[in-house]
Design a protein around this motif. Structure first.
Motif, PDB file in Angstrom:
ATOM      1  N   ARG A  63       0.797  -1.230   0.000  1.00 39.99           N
ATOM      2  CA  ARG A  63       0.000   0.000   0.000  1.00 39.99           C
ATOM      3  C   ARG A  63       0.825   1.273   0.000  1.00 39.99           C
ATOM      4  NH1 ARG A  63      -4.227  -0.321   4.754  1.00 39.99           N
ATOM      5  NH2 ARG A  63      -4.883   1.596   3.722  1.00 39.99           N
ATOM      6  N   ILE A  64       2.123   1.178   0.235  1.00 35.03           N
ATOM      7  CA  ILE A  64       2.938   2.381   0.414  1.00 35.03           C
ATOM      8  C   ILE A  64       3.949   2.577  -0.714  1.00 35.03           C
ATOM      9  CG2 ILE A  64       4.513   3.606   1.954  1.00 35.03           C
ATOM     10  CD1 ILE A  64       1.672   3.253   3.074  1.00 35.03           C
ATOM     11  N   ARG A  65       4.675   1.536  -1.054  1.00 30.50           N
ATOM     12  CA  ARG A  65       5.769   1.658  -2.011  1.00 30.50           C
ATOM     13  C   ARG A  65       5.257   1.776  -3.449  1.00 30.50           C
ATOM     14  NH1 ARG A  65      10.936  -1.804   0.178  1.00 30.50           N
ATOM     15  NH2 ARG A  65      10.875  -0.997   2.310  1.00 30.50           N
ATOM     16  N   GLN A  66       6.024   2.494  -4.253  1.00 30.42           N
ATOM     17  CA  GLN A  66       5.659   2.704  -5.647  1.00 30.42           C
ATOM     18  C   GLN A  66       6.166   1.598  -6.563  1.00 30.42           C
ATOM     19  OE1 GLN A  66       3.656   5.359  -6.600  1.00 30.42           O
ATOM     20  NE2 GLN A  66       3.521   5.563  -4.358  1.00 30.42           N
ATOM     21  N   ARG A  67       7.178   0.875  -6.101  1.00 32.35           N
ATOM     22  CA  ARG A  67       7.818  -0.137  -6.943  1.00 32.35           C
ATOM     23  C   ARG A  67       7.893  -1.458  -6.186  1.00 32.35           C
ATOM     24  NH1 ARG A  67      12.228   2.340  -7.459  1.00 32.35           N
ATOM     25  NH2 ARG A  67      11.772   3.361  -9.453  1.00 32.35           N
ATOM     26  N   ASN A  68       7.743  -2.552  -6.913  1.00 30.57           N
ATOM     27  CA  ASN A  68       7.870  -3.875  -6.314  1.00 30.57           C
ATOM     28  C   ASN A  68       9.265  -4.419  -6.597  1.00 30.57           C
ATOM     29  OD1 ASN A  68       7.609  -6.447  -5.287  1.00 30.57           O
ATOM     30  ND2 ASN A  68       5.637  -6.856  -6.270  1.00 30.57           N
TER      31      ASN A  68
ATOM     32  N   ASP B 245       9.658 -10.657   3.816  1.00 29.26           N
ATOM     33  CA  ASP B 245       9.305 -10.114   5.128  1.00 29.26           C
ATOM     34  C   ASP B 245       8.112  -9.175   5.059  1.00 29.26           C
ATOM     35  OD1 ASP B 245      10.679  -8.047   3.854  1.00 29.26           O
ATOM     36  OD2 ASP B 245      11.660  -7.359   5.675  1.00 29.26           O
ATOM     37  N   GLY B 246       7.675  -8.819   3.863  1.00 34.91           N
ATOM     38  CA  GLY B 246       6.456  -8.037   3.732  1.00 34.91           C
ATOM     39  C   GLY B 246       5.244  -8.782   4.249  1.00 34.91           C
ATOM     40  N   LEU B 247       5.323 -10.103   4.271  1.00 35.94           N
ATOM     41  CA  LEU B 247       4.258 -10.911   4.874  1.00 35.94           C
ATOM     42  C   LEU B 247       4.548 -11.202   6.340  1.00 35.94           C
ATOM     43  CD1 LEU B 247       1.602 -12.572   4.073  1.00 35.94           C
ATOM     44  CD2 LEU B 247       3.097 -14.556   4.300  1.00 35.94           C
ATOM     45  N   SER B 248       5.750 -11.722   6.611  1.00 34.80           N
ATOM     46  CA  SER B 248       6.056 -12.189   7.976  1.00 34.80           C
ATOM     47  C   SER B 248       6.126 -11.053   8.992  1.00 34.80           C
ATOM     48  CB  SER B 248       7.371 -12.975   7.981  1.00 34.80           C
ATOM     49  OG  SER B 248       8.442 -12.202   7.467  1.00 34.80           O
ATOM     50  N   ASP B 249       6.380  -9.823   8.548  1.00 37.28           N
ATOM     51  CA  ASP B 249       6.393  -8.692   9.473  1.00 37.28           C
ATOM     52  C   ASP B 249       4.991  -8.216   9.836  1.00 37.28           C
ATOM     53  OD1 ASP B 249       9.101  -8.606   9.684  1.00 37.28           O
ATOM     54  OD2 ASP B 249       9.404  -6.849   8.416  1.00 37.28           O
TER      55      ASP B 249
ATOM     56  N   GLU C 267       3.239  -1.786   4.324  1.00 43.83           N
ATOM     57  CA  GLU C 267       4.327  -0.831   4.058  1.00 43.83           C
ATOM     58  C   GLU C 267       5.393  -1.379   3.131  1.00 43.83           C
ATOM     59  OE1 GLU C 267       2.717   0.195   8.190  1.00 43.83           O
ATOM     60  OE2 GLU C 267       3.280  -1.627   7.126  1.00 43.83           O
ATOM     61  N   ASP C 268       5.458  -2.681   2.972  1.00 43.36           N
ATOM     62  CA  ASP C 268       6.508  -3.300   2.162  1.00 43.36           C
ATOM     63  C   ASP C 268       5.871  -4.118   1.045  1.00 43.36           C
ATOM     64  OD1 ASP C 268       9.009  -4.088   1.308  1.00 43.36           O
ATOM     65  OD2 ASP C 268       9.533  -5.187   3.140  1.00 43.36           O
ATOM     66  N   ASN C 269       6.692  -4.490   0.065  1.00 38.05           N
ATOM     67  CA  ASN C 269       6.245  -5.438  -0.950  1.00 38.05           C
ATOM     68  C   ASN C 269       5.960  -6.782  -0.279  1.00 38.05           C
ATOM     69  OD1 ASN C 269       8.994  -4.233  -2.951  1.00 38.05           O
ATOM     70  ND2 ASN C 269       6.959  -3.352  -2.820  1.00 38.05           N
ATOM     71  N   ILE C 270       5.005  -7.514  -0.807  1.00 35.36           N
ATOM     72  CA  ILE C 270       4.572  -8.780  -0.206  1.00 35.36           C
ATOM     73  C   ILE C 270       4.630  -9.873  -1.269  1.00 35.36           C
ATOM     74  CG2 ILE C 270       2.757  -9.950   1.094  1.00 35.36           C
ATOM     75  CD1 ILE C 270       1.502  -6.968   1.271  1.00 35.36           C
ATOM     76  N   THR C 271       5.405 -10.916  -1.005  1.00 35.82           N
ATOM     77  CA  THR C 271       5.515 -12.017  -1.958  1.00 35.82           C
ATOM     78  C   THR C 271       5.402 -13.342  -1.228  1.00 35.82           C
ATOM     79  OG1 THR C 271       6.920 -10.724  -3.440  1.00 35.82           O
ATOM     80  CG2 THR C 271       6.983 -13.117  -3.699  1.00 35.82           C
TER      81      THR C 271
END
Length: 253
Positions: free
Chosen positions: A11-16, A194-198, A232-236
């Motif tokens: 939701r925050i970052r512009q690039r993955n 860590d976009g998921l685990s965080d 806040e982070d990319n999620i994979t």
């Protein structure tokens, strides 16, 4: 085996800067990869994409893995090769200086899974023994937890919890953690950045995986929960359902 790969910018970052994929070789064995890139400008994108592409190129010509040792050796050799390629690319391209990527990769055969990790991307397993993390983070907060300086609960909110101590491509030589586990019908393996685990607790992950939903719905639910908790982070993520049906092995959703 059924598997699904999903990635989301958040939701925050512009690039993955995350990358990954699920790949099958000519013998039917499966390789799953999640790479979380880091570095200035587009360098994180470059590091994670190069890593996944290079692994896939080698995987296409790989032979049958009949033993855990052969799978562990293959991962160890590829990690060394890819690491050196990334390191040299960064040194030869000023715009990529300092780039690197975390890595969690798993080879799946009919009988076992061999997992390698560098950094703080993770692999979890849900089986008859419960739900647990089977990789160990190469991160500052994990070292603080291991030495007893902070508790595991403190680590979740530590201001430097995203500092990794090891990443692919940042040094000329690197050593990954590699282990092999037995897998059985009905097991689930979850690889993630860590976009998921965080953003989601292990209890929440387990609850999602234990529902009667398809793995497509389970994977998307995990992504949605991470975004609902901030994103806040990319999620994979890569979610794999182990099946005893050999013909279904490594079919990607």
């Amino acid at each position: 085996m059924k598997a699904i790969f999903l990635t989301d910018t958040g939701r925050i970052r512009q690039r993955n800067e995350d990358n990954g994929g699920i790949f099958t070789n000519s013998t039917g064995d499966c390789l799953a990869i999640v790479a979380d890139g880091m570095g200035g400008h587009n360098a994180g994108d470059v590091a994670s994409k190069m890593t996944v592409d290079l692994f896939n190129q080698s995987w296409e010509s790989s032979l049958k893995f009949n033993t855990a040792e052969s799978a562990e050796n293959w991962l160890n050799e590829r990690i060394s090769e890819v690491n050196l390629t990334l390191f040299e690319h960064a040194n030869n391209h000023a715009e990529c200086e300092g780039m690197g990527t975390t890595l969690v990769a798993a080879i799946f055969t009919a009988d076992f899974a061999t997992i390698a990790n560098i950094g703080d991307s993770r692999c979890y397993i849900l089986n008859e023994n419960g739900f647990q993390q089977i990789t160990e983070d190469h991160s500052l907060v994990n070292e603080l937890v291991k030495t007893g300086i902070i508790s595991k609960e403190d680590a979740d909110s530590h201001p430097r919890k995203n500092v990794v101590l090891k990443a692919l491509g940042t040094e000329q030589k690197i050593e990954a953690d590699i282990k092999t586990i037995l897998i059985e019908d009905g097991d689930y393996l979850l690889l993630c950045s860590d976009g998921l685990s965080d953003k989601i607790t292990e209890i929440q992950m387990r609850e999602v995986l234990e529902t009667d939903n398809t793995i497509e719905v389970k994977a998307q639910t995990l992504i949605d929960m991470a975004n609902q908790n901030g994103g806040e982070d990319n999620i994979t993520i890569i979610l794999i359902e182990i099946s005893a049906d050999a013909e279904s092995r490594c079919s990607e959703c």
